[in-house]
Design an enzyme around this catalytic site. Sequence first.
Site, short mmCIF file in Angstrom:
data_model
loop_
_atom_site.label_atom_id
_atom_site.label_comp_id
_atom_site.label_asym_id
_atom_site.label_seq_id
_atom_site.Cartn_x
_atom_site.Cartn_y
_atom_site.Cartn_z
CD GLU A 1 69.66 37.39 21.74
OE1 GLU A 1 69.35 37.62 20.55
OE2 GLU A 1 70.73 36.86 22.04
CG ASN B 1 87.39 58.45 15.81
OD1 ASN B 1 86.39 58.13 15.16
ND2 ASN B 1 88.26 57.57 16.26
CG ASP C 1 74.66 37.40 22.35
OD1 ASP C 1 73.90 38.13 21.70
OD2 ASP C 1 75.33 36.49 21.82
CG ASP D 1 86.66 55.77 13.00
OD1 ASP D 1 85.47 56.09 13.18
OD2 ASP D 1 87.28 55.00 13.75
C1 GLC Z 1 72.49 37.52 19.39
C2 GLC Z 1 72.78 38.90 18.90
C3 GLC Z 1 73.14 38.82 17.45
C4 GLC Z 1 74.36 37.95 17.31
C5 GLC Z 1 74.13 36.59 17.93
C6 GLC Z 1 75.40 35.83 18.10
O1 GLC Z 1 71.35 37.00 18.83
O2 GLC Z 1 71.68 39.73 19.13
O3 GLC Z 1 73.38 40.07 16.89
O4 GLC Z 1 74.68 37.78 15.97
O5 GLC Z 1 73.58 36.69 19.22
O6 GLC Z 1 76.19 36.40 19.11
#
Ligand code: GLC
Length: 557
Positions: free
Chosen positions: A273, A29, A213, A31
């Site tokens: 992660e 869009n 995360d 922005d």
């Molecule tokens: C993870 C994400 C990173 C974020 C952090 C806090 O490591 O990959 O980008 O800043 O978590 O949420």
Amino acid sequence: MQLAPRTERLWWRDAVTYQIYIRSFADSNGDGIGDINGIRSRLPYLKELGIDAIWITPWFPSPQKDHGYDVANYFDIEPDYGTLADAKALIAEAHAIGIRILLDIVPNHCSDQHEWFQAALKAAPGSKERERFHFLDGKGKNGELPPNNWPSVFGGVAWQRVIEADSKPGQWYLHLFATEQPDFNWENAEVREHFENILKFWLDLGIDGFRIDVAHAMIKAEGLPDIVEPEQGNEMLSATQHPFWDQEGVHDIHRSWRKILDSYPGDRMAVAEAWVSPATRIARYLRPDELANSFNFDFLITLWDAPEIKGRIVTSMAAMAEVGAPSSWVFNNHDLVRSVDRFDLGLLNVDKSTLHRQGDAKKFNLERGTRRARAGAMLMLALPGGAYVYQGEELALPEVRDIPEDRLTDPRWVMSGKVDRGRDGCRVPLPWHHEPTGAFGFSANESLKPVEAWLPQSEWWGKFAASQQDGKADSTLTMYRKALAIRKVEAGLGDGPMTWLEVNDKVIAFARPGNFVCYVNFGKEISLPAGAEVLLSSGPLTGDKLPTDTAVWLRVN
Ligand code: GLC
């Protein structure tokens, strides 16, 4: 372990998943900020690239203090990125062309604008609203010192003092990341229930799974004990035990989430992660009743060195085999200096200053870094297991080092006292076309008028554009497309057995079923086996010789 044939295996044992950093992928869009409809417009590109799934970084409403990893409401879409209707359309369109979708879920912390945190600020110490977070009285005579000595990952201390209803400084709350990212208290039953509802909400909408995360952080050691060396700062990856990383209790959460995933049809999955080391600790997240994948961080921060990389492959595969899980190879993501630079400059990604993280620009050799990143990609795609590719990796994008200081947005920059420029350099919006207007096609209609992107795109960015690489035999985009196409039809690639081949200590070589062989040369030119058919190489071969920093896939007799 007996493996099911490729077509019958669980999809995530072999998948190549493309990470979309939504803010920087494609802007529909105009922005200057990427959005869901931008992703929809690029689905044909992703299909042609040949990936199996996409992982989209957090798209929930957020003040964007950490670009979406500070979530204000887990049940909706950030207005800058679109609407729930757009999300539903994307899910349907991606599925229609056989691309699966993973969402990034952020359970360790939320935004300070989340309604629960706002309620906690207004409520009194000891209230049920404060129980959902880690609110504690400070130390010192008047509680003026933080409750313990934990540092924040982004720099400074991990505690922030609040002003109470009587207008006086009062309790402190924990934030392992930015001040605006308060940590949830996972001992609290409401927090657990909240996240179960979040998972179900998105699974009901048809998404195929989650990237979790900081999946190793939710549980903190009882009593939140001090750490021994606070002055060392807080690194996500460390082999030392920390009271806030990799606690036993996180596994109960993952087990309960696995049950939710399994209660849905269609092999839903989650990838952790979990910045833990060594590989045997990673494998604990992948036990049969836990998660499907976990990023291989030892691999992600490796130097470009044959024995080092081979060692990491061997230990990862051995650890994963113990729990029957596939390895998940990854060389890039939105938190790390891009591999083109890392492999050239020998960067480890763990130091606090910009010089240590990004290296010395004067020493950087783009041509050599690109050659190595390309060879690395072909290594990764030939190894057993799945792979994660970060947007722009298929264009061999280098790290952007010339973002003016007043345009840097990563909280690391300010929280480190401006010694670490942070992660913006790997997050610059993608170059799609080199337009006559001088713009790079990140925003729609830039062929008519350039749009200022949220992070500046330097003028040299255009030479990496997808359109510049499209159809060119020697481009990195072409190499990725060919590699992914070969990977799809080669039954021996993806999950399954491999056999090491010994050449010398500067060469990584292995065979996969179907007379498929991969050689990666880190040293002096070597001869390839006579009569082999070259399926693909990451750079030019000299006759039947493999030059340095080059990988080749062969069919041997
Ligand atoms: C993870 C994400 C990173 C974020 C952090 C806090 O490591 O990959 O980008 O800043 O978590 O949420």
